[in-house]
Scaffold this motif. Sequence first.
Motif, PDB file in Angstrom:
ATOM      1  N   LYS A 114       0.851  -1.180   0.000  1.00 34.09           N
ATOM      2  CA  LYS A 114       0.000   0.000   0.000  1.00 34.09           C
ATOM      3  C   LYS A 114       0.887   1.230   0.000  1.00 34.09           C
ATOM      4  O   LYS A 114       2.037   1.196   0.381  1.00 34.09           O
ATOM      5  CB  LYS A 114      -0.878   0.027   1.249  1.00 34.09           C
ATOM      6  CG  LYS A 114      -1.882  -1.084   1.320  1.00 34.09           C
ATOM      7  CD  LYS A 114      -2.708  -0.938   2.572  1.00 34.09           C
ATOM      8  CE  LYS A 114      -3.718  -2.044   2.695  1.00 34.09           C
ATOM      9  NZ  LYS A 114      -4.508  -1.911   3.916  1.00 34.09           N
ATOM     10  N   THR A 125       2.254   4.732   1.371  1.00 33.13           N
ATOM     11  CA  THR A 125       2.515   5.166   2.745  1.00 33.13           C
ATOM     12  C   THR A 125       1.417   6.090   3.255  1.00 33.13           C
ATOM     13  O   THR A 125       1.120   6.109   4.444  1.00 33.13           O
ATOM     14  CB  THR A 125       3.864   5.891   2.831  1.00 33.13           C
ATOM     15  OG1 THR A 125       3.879   6.958   1.877  1.00 33.13           O
ATOM     16  CG2 THR A 125       4.993   4.927   2.548  1.00 33.13           C
ATOM     17  N   ILE A 126       0.804   6.834   2.358  1.00 32.60           N
ATOM     18  CA  ILE A 126      -0.279   7.730   2.777  1.00 32.60           C
ATOM     19  C   ILE A 126      -1.469   6.923   3.277  1.00 32.60           C
ATOM     20  O   ILE A 126      -2.066   7.239   4.315  1.00 32.60           O
ATOM     21  CB  ILE A 126      -0.688   8.649   1.611  1.00 32.60           C
ATOM     22  CG1 ILE A 126       0.489   9.554   1.244  1.00 32.60           C
ATOM     23  CG2 ILE A 126      -1.915   9.472   1.970  1.00 32.60           C
ATOM     24  CD1 ILE A 126       0.278  10.350  -0.001  1.00 32.60           C
ATOM     25  N   GLU A 127      -1.825   5.846   2.566  1.00 31.31           N
ATOM     26  CA  GLU A 127      -2.937   5.012   2.999  1.00 31.31           C
ATOM     27  C   GLU A 127      -2.640   4.357   4.335  1.00 31.31           C
ATOM     28  O   GLU A 127      -3.514   4.282   5.211  1.00 31.31           O
ATOM     29  CB  GLU A 127      -3.224   3.940   1.946  1.00 31.31           C
ATOM     30  CG  GLU A 127      -3.799   4.487   0.664  1.00 31.31           C
ATOM     31  CD  GLU A 127      -3.952   3.406  -0.396  1.00 31.31           C
ATOM     32  OE1 GLU A 127      -3.666   2.231  -0.088  1.00 31.31           O
ATOM     33  OE2 GLU A 127      -4.344   3.743  -1.517  1.00 31.31           O
ATOM     34  N   GLU A 128      -1.413   3.896   4.540  1.00 31.20           N
ATOM     35  CA  GLU A 128      -1.040   3.280   5.810  1.00 31.20           C
ATOM     36  C   GLU A 128      -1.112   4.297   6.941  1.00 31.20           C
ATOM     37  O   GLU A 128      -1.587   3.997   8.034  1.00 31.20           O
ATOM     38  CB  GLU A 128       0.364   2.693   5.722  1.00 31.20           C
ATOM     39  CG  GLU A 128       0.467   1.473   4.845  1.00 31.20           C
ATOM     40  CD  GLU A 128       1.873   0.931   4.756  1.00 31.20           C
ATOM     41  OE1 GLU A 128       2.741   1.401   5.522  1.00 31.20           O
ATOM     42  OE2 GLU A 128       2.104   0.043   3.923  1.00 31.20           O
ATOM     43  N   TYR A 129      -0.661   5.518   6.679  1.00 26.12           N
ATOM     44  CA  TYR A 129      -0.694   6.562   7.698  1.00 26.12           C
ATOM     45  C   TYR A 129      -2.136   6.881   8.082  1.00 26.12           C
ATOM     46  O   TYR A 129      -2.469   6.995   9.262  1.00 26.12           O
ATOM     47  CB  TYR A 129       0.011   7.811   7.185  1.00 26.12           C
ATOM     48  CG  TYR A 129      -0.027   8.961   8.155  1.00 26.12           C
ATOM     49  CD1 TYR A 129       0.794   8.979   9.273  1.00 26.12           C
ATOM     50  CD2 TYR A 129      -0.896  10.032   7.967  1.00 26.12           C
ATOM     51  CE1 TYR A 129       0.763  10.027  10.174  1.00 26.12           C
ATOM     52  CE2 TYR A 129      -0.939  11.080   8.851  1.00 26.12           C
ATOM     53  CZ  TYR A 129      -0.101  11.074   9.948  1.00 26.12           C
ATOM     54  OH  TYR A 129      -0.147  12.112  10.836  1.00 26.12           O
ATOM     55  N   LYS A 130      -3.003   7.003   7.082  1.00 26.14           N
ATOM     56  CA  LYS A 130      -4.406   7.301   7.372  1.00 26.14           C
ATOM     57  C   LYS A 130      -5.056   6.172   8.151  1.00 26.14           C
ATOM     58  O   LYS A 130      -5.872   6.401   9.032  1.00 26.14           O
ATOM     59  CB  LYS A 130      -5.171   7.540   6.070  1.00 26.14           C
ATOM     60  CG  LYS A 130      -4.848   8.874   5.432  1.00 26.14           C
ATOM     61  CD  LYS A 130      -5.627   9.085   4.166  1.00 26.14           C
ATOM     62  CE  LYS A 130      -5.294  10.398   3.527  1.00 26.14           C
ATOM     63  NZ  LYS A 130      -6.007  10.604   2.263  1.00 26.14           N
ATOM     64  N   GLN A 131      -4.683   4.940   7.821  1.00 26.40           N
ATOM     65  CA  GLN A 131      -5.248   3.797   8.519  1.00 26.40           C
ATOM     66  C   GLN A 131      -4.800   3.784   9.977  1.00 26.40           C
ATOM     67  O   GLN A 131      -5.586   3.490  10.868  1.00 26.40           O
ATOM     68  CB  GLN A 131      -4.821   2.512   7.828  1.00 26.40           C
ATOM     69  CG  GLN A 131      -5.455   1.279   8.413  1.00 26.40           C
ATOM     70  CD  GLN A 131      -5.032   0.023   7.671  1.00 26.40           C
ATOM     71  OE1 GLN A 131      -4.132   0.068   6.846  1.00 26.40           O
ATOM     72  NE2 GLN A 131      -5.677  -1.078   7.988  1.00 26.40           N
ATOM     73  N   GLN A 132      -3.535   4.121  10.225  1.00 24.24           N
ATOM     74  CA  GLN A 132      -3.027   4.131  11.593  1.00 24.24           C
ATOM     75  C   GLN A 132      -3.613   5.287  12.391  1.00 24.24           C
ATOM     76  O   GLN A 132      -3.842   5.176  13.585  1.00 24.24           O
ATOM     77  CB  GLN A 132      -1.509   4.234  11.598  1.00 24.24           C
ATOM     78  CG  GLN A 132      -0.826   2.978  11.112  1.00 24.24           C
ATOM     79  CD  GLN A 132       0.671   3.166  11.013  1.00 24.24           C
ATOM     80  OE1 GLN A 132       1.183   4.256  11.255  1.00 24.24           O
ATOM     81  NE2 GLN A 132       1.374   2.107  10.643  1.00 24.24           N
ATOM     82  N   GLN A 133      -3.863   6.402  11.742  1.00 18.94           N
ATOM     83  CA  GLN A 133      -4.355   7.589  12.418  1.00 18.94           C
ATOM     84  C   GLN A 133      -5.873   7.638  12.487  1.00 18.94           C
ATOM     85  O   GLN A 133      -6.445   8.646  12.858  1.00 18.94           O
ATOM     86  CB  GLN A 133      -3.831   8.848  11.711  1.00 18.94           C
ATOM     87  CG  GLN A 133      -2.334   8.970  11.695  1.00 18.94           C
ATOM     88  CD  GLN A 133      -1.749   9.042  13.087  1.00 18.94           C
ATOM     89  OE1 GLN A 133      -2.322   9.643  13.987  1.00 18.94           O
ATOM     90  NE2 GLN A 133      -0.605   8.405  13.287  1.00 18.94           N
ATOM     91  N   ALA A 134      -6.540   6.566  12.123  1.00 15.81           N
ATOM     92  CA  ALA A 134      -7.987   6.579  12.038  1.00 15.81           C
ATOM     93  C   ALA A 134      -8.647   6.863  13.386  1.00 15.81           C
ATOM     94  O   ALA A 134      -9.585   7.638  13.463  1.00 15.81           O
ATOM     95  CB  ALA A 134      -8.490   5.253  11.482  1.00 15.81           C
ATOM     96  N   ASP A 150      -8.513   8.053  17.478  1.00 14.95           N
ATOM     97  CA  ASP A 150      -7.779   8.806  18.485  1.00 14.95           C
ATOM     98  C   ASP A 150      -8.255   8.342  19.852  1.00 14.95           C
ATOM     99  O   ASP A 150      -9.422   8.510  20.200  1.00 14.95           O
ATOM    100  CB  ASP A 150      -8.022  10.310  18.309  1.00 14.95           C
ATOM    101  CG  ASP A 150      -7.174  11.131  19.245  1.00 14.95           C
ATOM    102  OD1 ASP A 150      -6.144  10.618  19.715  1.00 14.95           O
ATOM    103  OD2 ASP A 150      -7.539  12.297  19.507  1.00 14.95           O
TER     104      ASP A 150
END
Length: 149
Positions: free
Chosen positions: A69, A71-80, A82
Motif C-alpha cells: 500500500k 505510505t499515505i494510505e497506511e498513515y491514514k489507517q493508523q491515524q484513524a 484517536d
Amino acid sequence: MSAAITQQCLHMFDDDFDDGKTKKTRTKGTIADLGTSKKGVQKRRQQLKKHQKRRQEENKSMKNKLFVKSTIEEYKQQQAEDWTDDSINRIQEMSKVCKTSSKITQAIVAQNRGRLSKNNPLPEAEQESSTVFTDRDFDKFEKEYDFFS
C-alpha cells in the motif's frame, strides 16, 4: 482481521472440505535428480537446497509486493482512531480508585530516582550568617591592635 490470519484459519478447515481428490506430493531432490556421477553428490544436494530456499523467498517477497500500500494510505489507517480522550478518562477513574498520600508518593519517587548526580536534587544553599560587628567595629579593632604595621 488481516488477510494472513484469515488464510491460516481457512487452511485449518481444508481437510473438512476435501472432495476426495488426491493431493500431489512434492518430492524432494533425490539422487536421481542430481545425476549419475558419484562425486560431489553432497555438494549438489546442498546447492539444490539453497536454490529451493531462494525460490521460496522470492515467492514470499512477490506475494508481499502484490499487497503493498502507499505510505499515505497506511498513515491514514493508523491515524484513524484517536484514543486520547478514552485514555484520560481511564486514568482519572484509576486515580479515584487508588489514592495515595503525598508522603508515600514522594518516598517512591525518591527511591526510584537514579543514582547519578543529575537525578539528585541540588542541596539547598546555606545562608550567610550575619555578624554582630559592623565595618566600623572592624576598622576600630585594626587601629587599636595594628596588625598590618
